[in-house]
Design a protein around this motif. Structure first.
Motif, PDB file in Angstrom:
ATOM      1  N   GLY A  73       1.824  -3.070  -9.863  1.00 20.51           N
ATOM      2  CA  GLY A  73       1.054  -4.007  -9.052  1.00 20.51           C
ATOM      3  C   GLY A  73       0.768  -3.568  -7.630  1.00 20.51           C
ATOM      4  N   HIS A  74       1.131  -2.361  -7.270  1.00 17.01           N
ATOM      5  CA  HIS A  74       0.919  -1.887  -5.901  1.00 17.01           C
ATOM      6  C   HIS A  74      -0.400  -1.133  -5.791  1.00 17.01           C
ATOM      7  N   ASP A  75      -0.970  -1.120  -4.578  1.00 18.06           N
ATOM      8  CA  ASP A  75      -2.163  -0.337  -4.297  1.00 18.06           C
ATOM      9  C   ASP A  75      -1.718   1.082  -3.974  1.00 18.06           C
ATOM     10  N   VAL A  76      -2.206   2.039  -4.743  1.00 18.17           N
ATOM     11  CA  VAL A  76      -1.770   3.426  -4.619  1.00 18.17           C
ATOM     12  C   VAL A  76      -2.906   4.293  -4.102  1.00 18.17           C
ATOM     13  N   ASN A 107       0.869  -1.180   0.000  1.00 15.71           N
ATOM     14  CA  ASN A 107       0.000   0.000   0.000  1.00 15.71           C
ATOM     15  C   ASN A 107       0.900   1.223   0.000  1.00 15.71           C
ATOM     16  N   VAL A 108       0.721   2.086  -1.001  1.00 15.50           N
ATOM     17  CA  VAL A 108       1.602   3.232  -1.203  1.00 15.50           C
ATOM     18  C   VAL A 108       0.772   4.513  -1.212  1.00 15.50           C
ATOM     19  N   PHE A 109       1.145   5.464  -0.361  1.00 17.24           N
ATOM     20  CA  PHE A 109       0.486   6.765  -0.277  1.00 17.24           C
ATOM     21  C   PHE A 109       1.375   7.776  -0.989  1.00 17.24           C
ATOM     22  N   LEU A 117      12.475   5.610 -11.138  1.00 16.59           N
ATOM     23  CA  LEU A 117      11.319   4.740 -10.910  1.00 16.59           C
ATOM     24  C   LEU A 117      11.780   3.317 -10.584  1.00 16.59           C
ATOM     25  N   THR A 118      12.753   2.816 -11.305  1.00 17.31           N
ATOM     26  CA  THR A 118      13.284   1.477 -11.036  1.00 17.31           C
ATOM     27  C   THR A 118      13.817   1.380  -9.610  1.00 17.31           C
ATOM     28  N   GLN A 119      14.559   2.389  -9.186  1.00 18.01           N
ATOM     29  CA  GLN A 119      15.096   2.400  -7.828  1.00 18.01           C
ATOM     30  C   GLN A 119      13.985   2.475  -6.787  1.00 18.01           C
ATOM     31  N   LEU A 120      12.959   3.292  -7.048  1.00 18.90           N
ATOM     32  CA  LEU A 120      11.840   3.408  -6.134  1.00 18.90           C
ATOM     33  C   LEU A 120      11.089   2.087  -6.020  1.00 18.90           C
ATOM     34  N   LEU A 121      10.805   1.467  -7.141  1.00 18.43           N
ATOM     35  CA  LEU A 121      10.062   0.203  -7.117  1.00 18.43           C
ATOM     36  C   LEU A 121      10.848  -0.907  -6.416  1.00 18.43           C
ATOM     37  N   LYS A 122      12.163  -0.843  -6.485  1.00 23.74           N
ATOM     38  CA  LYS A 122      12.999  -1.811  -5.768  1.00 23.74           C
ATOM     39  C   LYS A 122      12.851  -1.627  -4.255  1.00 23.74           C
ATOM     40  N   ALA A 123      12.647  -0.385  -3.817  1.00 25.34           N
ATOM     41  CA  ALA A 123      12.498  -0.087  -2.391  1.00 25.34           C
ATOM     42  C   ALA A 123      11.121  -0.484  -1.863  1.00 25.34           C
ATOM     43  N   ILE A 124      10.139  -0.533  -2.771  1.00 20.24           N
ATOM     44  CA  ILE A 124       8.780  -0.925  -2.389  1.00 20.24           C
ATOM     45  C   ILE A 124       8.669  -2.425  -2.522  1.00 20.24           C
ATOM     46  N   ARG A 125       8.481  -3.105  -1.408  1.00 20.76           N
ATOM     47  CA  ARG A 125       8.435  -4.577  -1.441  1.00 20.76           C
ATOM     48  C   ARG A 125       7.020  -5.059  -1.284  1.00 20.76           C
ATOM     49  N   ALA A 175       3.135  13.734 -10.128  1.00 22.95           N
ATOM     50  CA  ALA A 175       2.695  12.803  -9.076  1.00 22.95           C
ATOM     51  C   ALA A 175       1.691  11.796  -9.629  1.00 22.95           C
ATOM     52  N   GLU A 176       0.819  12.235 -10.507  1.00 23.18           N
ATOM     53  CA  GLU A 176      -0.143  11.292 -11.093  1.00 23.18           C
ATOM     54  C   GLU A 176       0.563  10.301 -12.011  1.00 23.18           C
ATOM     55  N   ARG A 177       1.515  10.771 -12.785  1.00 25.64           N
ATOM     56  CA  ARG A 177       2.297   9.857 -13.625  1.00 25.64           C
ATOM     57  C   ARG A 177       2.994   8.809 -12.768  1.00 25.64           C
ATOM     58  N   LEU A 178       3.595   9.261 -11.666  1.00 26.03           N
ATOM     59  CA  LEU A 178       4.266   8.343 -10.752  1.00 26.03           C
ATOM     60  C   LEU A 178       3.269   7.357 -10.152  1.00 26.03           C
ATOM     61  N   SER A 179       2.111   7.850  -9.753  1.00 22.80           N
ATOM     62  CA  SER A 179       1.072   6.985  -9.181  1.00 22.80           C
ATOM     63  C   SER A 179       0.662   5.904 -10.168  1.00 22.80           C
TER      64      SER A 179
END
Length: 127
Positions: A27-30, A3-5, A119-127, A16-20
């Motif tokens: 595959g994450h809940d935003v 779950n990502v806020f 984005l790749t680095q951020l997604l790696k941090a989100i598990r 921010a919307e593009r990132l969301s």
């Protein structure tokens, strides 16, 4: 998935919307205010609900900074929950500008120079 806020200033809403969308596609809940707060909704109630169930607060900042009443309350709330031992992490994302001093020690994803790499680095941090 996680779950990502997404915490951002109105001036950065497009990025921010593009990132969301990118995080959601992974595959994450935003939780993104433009998607979650409707006409007639209590803004405070919806934000509180979103923060309460989040594992990651993605703090977007730019040259406009992060010192607006809403974004400040969002990341300070997440920081307080983190310091109280709750399982929430603040993940700074740079659209430009610099992070607040209290978060300066956190590594950030830099989307201002290379969106794909950041984005790749951020997604790696989100598990």
């Amino acid at each position: 998935m996680a779950n990502v806020f997404i915490s951002h200033r109105k001036v950065d809403v497009s990025a921010a919307e593009r990132l969301s969308q990118d995080i959601s596609t992974a595959g994450h809940d935003v939780w993104f205010d433009e998607w979650e707060i409707g006409i007639g909704d209590s803004i405070v109630e919806r934000i509180d609900s979103g923060l309460g169930g989040t594992s990651y607060l993605v703090l977007c900042y730019s040259a406009a900074g992060v010192m607006s009443p809403w974004i400040t309350r969002e990341w300070m709330s997440a920081l307080h929950r983190q310091m109280d031992g709750h399982g929430v992490r603040i993940l700074p994302v740079r659209f430009g500008g610099s992070a607040p001093a209290i978060l300066a020690d956190l590594r950030y994803a830099d989307l201002s120079t290379d969106w794909k790499l950041g984005l790749t680095q951020l997604l790696k941090a989100i598990r």
